[in-house]
Design a protein around this motif. Sequence first.
Motif, PDB file in Angstrom:
ATOM      1  N   MET A 216       0.824  -1.201   0.000  1.00 36.41           N
ATOM      2  CA  MET A 216       0.000   0.000   0.000  1.00 36.41           C
ATOM      3  C   MET A 216       0.864   1.260   0.000  1.00 36.41           C
ATOM      4  SD  MET A 216      -3.107  -1.098   2.574  1.00 36.41           S
ATOM      5  CE  MET A 216      -4.152   0.320   2.161  1.00 36.41           C
ATOM      6  N   ARG A 217       1.928   1.238   0.765  1.00 37.52           N
ATOM      7  CA  ARG A 217       2.797   2.416   0.801  1.00 37.52           C
ATOM      8  C   ARG A 217       3.480   2.638  -0.547  1.00 37.52           C
ATOM      9  NH1 ARG A 217       3.528   0.407   6.035  1.00 37.52           N
ATOM     10  NH2 ARG A 217       5.429  -0.744   5.479  1.00 37.52           N
ATOM     11  N   ASP A 218       3.825   1.557  -1.241  1.00 38.21           N
ATOM     12  CA  ASP A 218       4.388   1.710  -2.586  1.00 38.21           C
ATOM     13  C   ASP A 218       3.403   2.394  -3.523  1.00 38.21           C
ATOM     14  OD1 ASP A 218       6.942   0.789  -2.361  1.00 38.21           O
ATOM     15  OD2 ASP A 218       6.648  -1.083  -3.467  1.00 38.21           O
ATOM     16  N   LEU A 219       2.113   2.177  -3.294  1.00 39.00           N
ATOM     17  CA  LEU A 219       1.073   2.766  -4.146  1.00 39.00           C
ATOM     18  C   LEU A 219       0.544   4.083  -3.586  1.00 39.00           C
ATOM     19  CD1 LEU A 219      -0.890  -0.485  -5.091  1.00 39.00           C
ATOM     20  CD2 LEU A 219       0.475   0.955  -6.629  1.00 39.00           C
ATOM     21  N   LEU A 274      -1.331 -10.397 -11.091  1.00 37.25           N
ATOM     22  CA  LEU A 274      -1.229  -9.143 -10.360  1.00 37.25           C
ATOM     23  C   LEU A 274       0.229  -8.712 -10.173  1.00 37.25           C
ATOM     24  CD1 LEU A 274      -4.093  -9.797  -7.822  1.00 37.25           C
ATOM     25  CD2 LEU A 274      -4.071  -8.029  -9.593  1.00 37.25           C
ATOM     26  N   ALA A 275       1.126  -9.672 -10.007  1.00 31.44           N
ATOM     27  CA  ALA A 275       2.553  -9.330  -9.950  1.00 31.44           C
ATOM     28  C   ALA A 275       3.001  -8.710 -11.269  1.00 31.44           C
ATOM     29  CB  ALA A 275       3.380 -10.577  -9.634  1.00 31.44           C
ATOM     30  N   ALA A 276       2.493  -9.256 -12.392  1.00 33.98           N
ATOM     31  CA  ALA A 276       2.825  -8.679 -13.700  1.00 33.98           C
ATOM     32  C   ALA A 276       2.257  -7.273 -13.833  1.00 33.98           C
ATOM     33  CB  ALA A 276       2.284  -9.580 -14.813  1.00 33.98           C
ATOM     34  N   ARG A 280       4.324  -3.935 -14.672  1.00 33.57           N
ATOM     35  CA  ARG A 280       3.992  -3.114 -15.842  1.00 33.57           C
ATOM     36  C   ARG A 280       3.747  -1.674 -15.446  1.00 33.57           C
ATOM     37  NH1 ARG A 280      -0.495  -1.315 -18.495  1.00 33.57           N
ATOM     38  NH2 ARG A 280      -1.962  -2.373 -17.103  1.00 33.57           N
ATOM     39  N   LEU A 281       3.111  -1.468 -14.298  1.00 38.30           N
ATOM     40  CA  LEU A 281       2.768  -0.118 -13.866  1.00 38.30           C
ATOM     41  C   LEU A 281       3.804   0.465 -12.902  1.00 38.30           C
ATOM     42  CD1 LEU A 281      -1.064  -0.729 -13.447  1.00 38.30           C
ATOM     43  CD2 LEU A 281       0.067   0.631 -15.222  1.00 38.30           C
ATOM     44  N   GLU A 282       4.916  -0.261 -12.722  1.00 39.17           N
ATOM     45  CA  GLU A 282       6.024   0.211 -11.890  1.00 39.17           C
ATOM     46  C   GLU A 282       5.549   0.620 -10.500  1.00 39.17           C
ATOM     47  OE1 GLU A 282       7.844   3.275 -14.249  1.00 39.17           O
ATOM     48  OE2 GLU A 282       8.880   1.835 -15.526  1.00 39.17           O
ATOM     49  N   ALA A 286       8.054  -3.457  -3.119  1.00 39.76           N
ATOM     50  CA  ALA A 286       7.211  -4.072  -2.091  1.00 39.76           C
ATOM     51  C   ALA A 286       5.895  -4.548  -2.681  1.00 39.76           C
ATOM     52  CB  ALA A 286       6.957  -3.087  -0.954  1.00 39.76           C
ATOM     53  N   ALA A 287       5.345  -3.774  -3.612  1.00 42.26           N
ATOM     54  CA  ALA A 287       4.099  -4.183  -4.267  1.00 42.26           C
ATOM     55  C   ALA A 287       4.304  -5.467  -5.058  1.00 42.26           C
ATOM     56  CB  ALA A 287       3.605  -3.058  -5.180  1.00 42.26           C
ATOM     57  N   GLU A 288       5.421  -5.548  -5.750  1.00 44.96           N
ATOM     58  CA  GLU A 288       5.726  -6.765  -6.504  1.00 44.96           C
ATOM     59  C   GLU A 288       5.936  -7.949  -5.556  1.00 44.96           C
ATOM     60  OE1 GLU A 288       9.093  -6.006  -8.963  1.00 44.96           O
ATOM     61  OE2 GLU A 288       8.196  -4.214  -9.884  1.00 44.96           O
ATOM     62  N   ARG A 289       6.620  -7.694  -4.454  1.00 47.06           N
ATOM     63  CA  ARG A 289       6.958  -8.789  -3.547  1.00 47.06           C
ATOM     64  C   ARG A 289       5.703  -9.468  -2.987  1.00 47.06           C
ATOM     65  NH1 ARG A 289       9.503  -8.836   2.556  1.00 47.06           N
ATOM     66  NH2 ARG A 289       9.604 -11.109   2.703  1.00 47.06           N
TER      67      ARG A 289
END
Length: 380
Positions: A216-219, A274-276, A280-282, A286-289
């Motif tokens: 969430m913090r990454d976003l 969702l990882a992809a 894709r949206l950089e 943490a969001a990827e992890r």
Amino acid sequence: MTATMRTATTAPAGRAATAPQHPASGGPALPEARGPLSAGVLETLATTGPPADPELLSVRAATADPYGEDLHLALYVLYELHYRGFAGVPGEREWDPRLLRVRAVLEDRFLSALRHDLPAGRSVAEVFGELLVEPVEPAGEEGGVAHHLQHHGERWQLREYAALRSLYHLKEADPHVWVIPRLTGRAKAAMVAVEYDEFGAGRAENVHARLFADLMRDLDLDDTYGRYLDAAPGEALALVNLMSLFGLHRALRGALVGHFACVEVTSSPGSRRLAAAMRRLEAGAAAERFYDEHVEADAVHEQVVRRDVIGGLLEDEPELEPQIAFGAQATVFLEDRLGDALLAAWRTGASALRTPLQPAPAPIPAGAGAESPDADPAGA
């Protein structure tokens, strides 16, 4: 769709959802009512005086829309008393018999609708056989939410998705713990093993709820517990309520196992998409992890849950098979309702939240002051 629709371009505009406050007494602030049922429940919790008439609330609950905003907010609030509660609400309210009577009517209304709307008599093998078949990758705009976000989604849609999913992921695996003392032998041992992973295998920084807060913090979202309750549509509340309903009732232990198995079976493919989307949206590391972790872990959990949790439970209590199948079917049904609502809004450029998020803040030059996530610069 029951959520308020608002036009959006690159990001939905409008007043940001009000953040709950967390005073010293702990817990989020009570949300805003969405109708007479939730208003009565919230009024009762907000006062130390006599509660709203439980008989009147029960009558209203018995005829309310079983999938509606008002019923599911009332039920969500009553269930939340068993988690972290609300600021200023005494802990004794958790077992207030008048509120429990109202809750029982709300639950019956919800459960009866699900049993009416789902086909009966299906076996565990039939239900999970369908879940184990990976759907063919759709073309164009067709497909579910994860497919949309992977191929077509915009960053503001990803932020909305994370905001509403936070209602569960910030207490991920908590509702499923309630089933452990109701299982025995192989089913209990396997369930504990899976939950141990969900809670970080003994490391606080790896607890899945903590990983989602990092996402969430990454976003540029506020990771405060309960922050987006007012913004989340009823379809999202219903999904979280389903877990709490199954978890709090020993009589529904088979349904909770079915729900949990359904989540684990479908998690890995969805998490891969969702990882992809995060890449894709950089969205950030943490969001990827968070979703990378679920691709790997849930592929293993799926095998353990199907073989040992379900298998062990059916060995001990074979009569629970219809209930296990029902738990999985109800999960798919409510996930589909939420997915349909999100995509119906997003494909017209509208927010799927009841109150849209503010656009993510632009990067701030070094040394400048930073606004808090989702702050409303107009003060509206």
